[in-house]
Scaffold this motif. Structure first.
Motif, PDB file in Angstrom:
ATOM      1  N   UNK A   1       0.850  -1.188   0.000  1.00 13.83           N
ATOM      2  CA  UNK A   1       0.000   0.000   0.000  1.00 13.83           C
ATOM      3  C   UNK A   1       0.887   1.241   0.000  1.00 13.83           C
ATOM      4  N   UNK A   2       0.644   2.159  -0.944  1.00 15.96           N
ATOM      5  CA  UNK A   2       1.434   3.383  -0.979  1.00 15.96           C
ATOM      6  C   UNK A   2       0.784   4.451  -0.101  1.00 15.96           C
ATOM      7  N   UNK A   3       1.462   5.594   0.038  1.00 17.77           N
ATOM      8  CA  UNK A   3       0.987   6.658   0.922  1.00 17.77           C
ATOM      9  C   UNK A   3      -0.344   7.225   0.445  1.00 17.77           C
ATOM     10  N   UNK A   4      -0.553   7.242  -0.886  1.00 19.96           N
ATOM     11  CA  UNK A   4      -1.818   7.769  -1.404  1.00 19.96           C
ATOM     12  C   UNK A   4      -2.983   6.881  -0.959  1.00 19.96           C
ATOM     13  N   UNK A   5      -2.818   5.567  -1.127  1.00 26.23           N
ATOM     14  CA  UNK A   5      -3.875   4.645  -0.693  1.00 26.23           C
ATOM     15  C   UNK A   5      -4.130   4.756   0.807  1.00 26.23           C
ATOM     16  N   UNK A   6      -3.051   4.869   1.572  1.00 26.22           N
ATOM     17  CA  UNK A   6      -3.177   4.988   3.021  1.00 26.22           C
ATOM     18  C   UNK A   6      -4.013   6.209   3.390  1.00 26.22           C
ATOM     19  N   UNK A   7      -3.738   7.338   2.752  1.00 23.45           N
ATOM     20  CA  UNK A   7      -4.473   8.564   3.048  1.00 23.45           C
ATOM     21  C   UNK A   7      -5.931   8.451   2.606  1.00 23.45           C
ATOM     22  N   UNK A   8      -6.175   7.702   1.542  1.00 25.43           N
ATOM     23  CA  UNK A   8      -7.561   7.500   1.101  1.00 25.43           C
ATOM     24  C   UNK A   8      -8.355   6.697   2.128  1.00 25.43           C
ATOM     25  N   UNK A   9      -7.717   5.698   2.726  1.00 25.21           N
ATOM     26  CA  UNK A   9      -8.396   4.920   3.767  1.00 25.21           C
ATOM     27  C   UNK A   9      -8.621   5.769   5.017  1.00 25.21           C
ATOM     28  N   UNK A  10      -7.658   6.616   5.349  1.00 22.75           N
ATOM     29  CA  UNK A  10      -7.825   7.530   6.481  1.00 22.75           C
ATOM     30  C   UNK A  10      -9.000   8.472   6.221  1.00 22.75           C
ATOM     31  N   UNK A  11      -9.088   8.982   4.991  1.00 25.35           N
ATOM     32  CA  UNK A  11     -10.194   9.865   4.629  1.00 25.35           C
ATOM     33  C   UNK A  11     -11.526   9.135   4.741  1.00 25.35           C
ATOM     34  N   UNK A  12     -11.559   7.882   4.291  1.00 19.26           N
ATOM     35  CA  UNK A  12     -12.786   7.083   4.391  1.00 19.26           C
ATOM     36  C   UNK A  12     -13.175   6.887   5.857  1.00 19.26           C
ATOM     37  N   UNK A  13     -12.197   6.561   6.702  1.00 16.18           N
ATOM     38  CA  UNK A  13     -12.481   6.375   8.131  1.00 16.18           C
ATOM     39  C   UNK A  13     -12.981   7.673   8.756  1.00 16.18           C
ATOM     40  N   UNK A  14     -12.370   8.791   8.410  1.00 13.77           N
ATOM     41  CA  UNK A  14     -12.820  10.092   8.930  1.00 13.77           C
ATOM     42  C   UNK A  14     -14.234  10.409   8.459  1.00 13.77           C
ATOM     43  N   UNK A  15     -14.538  10.024   7.225  1.00 10.51           N
ATOM     44  CA  UNK A  15     -15.890  10.217   6.714  1.00 10.51           C
ATOM     45  C   UNK A  15     -16.917   9.475   7.552  1.00 10.51           C
ATOM     46  N   UNK A  16     -16.594   8.220   7.919  1.00  6.30           N
ATOM     47  CA  UNK A  16     -17.509   7.455   8.771  1.00  6.30           C
ATOM     48  C   UNK A  16     -17.620   8.069  10.159  1.00  6.30           C
TER      49      UNK A  16
END
Length: 201
Positions: A1-16
């Motif tokens: 997993x690259x840093x971009x994917x990691x930040x996308x998952x963080x964004x998804x978690x923050x959205x929830x």
């Protein structure tokens, strides 16, 4: 997993986090009272406005998750796909049967009403006689089924966010219900489990 994917998952978690925190906050009696003072006679449409915004936000999180390049927790198989379908179907059945005890128009808000003045009868029939929160049970089964059907990190974030939200979410929801129904709800709490049914009286 690259840093971009990691930040996308963080964004998804923050959205929830925003979605679930907003759900509990906007359902609280104190916030509703303040909104009624601000909205006046238009408060009767509050439930519909909330339902529409929550639906768009909810669907938006799934659309966003679908845009993330998938990182698989495990590769799907015929067995996991079938079991996922079974769980999601069971969850859907529970949700539909639970909603039969509720006025869909009042729940969604297309039948305008002031829920601070018009107290609905406490529902203890049907699935509500087995668990206090059958819709949450249905969501757990649907999200778990979805994860087994698409076992990637985004699906796991959906499921974990729900599971982490439920304890505080139920606590605040039941605090509100006790304020509304008093001893009637406390007695209901004593006799009916929150999510996992006992199927015994």
């Amino acid at each position: 997993m690259d840093i971009r994917n990691f930040m996308e998952y963080i964004t998804l978690a923050l959205g929830w986090i925003v979605f679930y925190a907003g759900h509990s906050l906007l359902a609280s009696l104190n916030i509703k009272r303040k909104l009624r003072l601000w909205m006046g006679a238009q408060y009767k449409w509050y439930r519909l406005i909330y339902s529409l915004l929550a639906t768009f936000f909810f669907l938006g999180l799934f659309v966003y998750a679908g845009s993330i390049e998938p990182d698989w927790v495990f590769m799907p198989s015929d067995g996991s796909t079938y079991f996922g379908y079974m769980l999601a179907t069971l969850g859907t059945i529970i949700a539909v049967k639970s909603m039969k005890e509720i006025s869909a128009g009042r729940f969604i808000g297309w039948l305008p009403h002031d829920d601070l003045r018009e107290k609905d009868e406490l529902i203890v029939n049907g699935w509500y006689s087995y668990v206090r929160h059958p819709l949450y049970l249905a969501l757990i089964l649907i999200f778990l089924g979805y994860f087994l059907y698409i076992p990637n990190l985004a699906s796991m974030v959906h499921l974990l966010a729900l599971l982490l939200y439920l304890p505080p979410g139920i606590y605040f929801e039941e605090k509100k219900l006790i304020a509304i129904y008093g001893e009637v709800y406390i007695d209901y709490q004593r006799n009916v489990p929150p999510i996992l049914p006992r199927f015994k009286k």
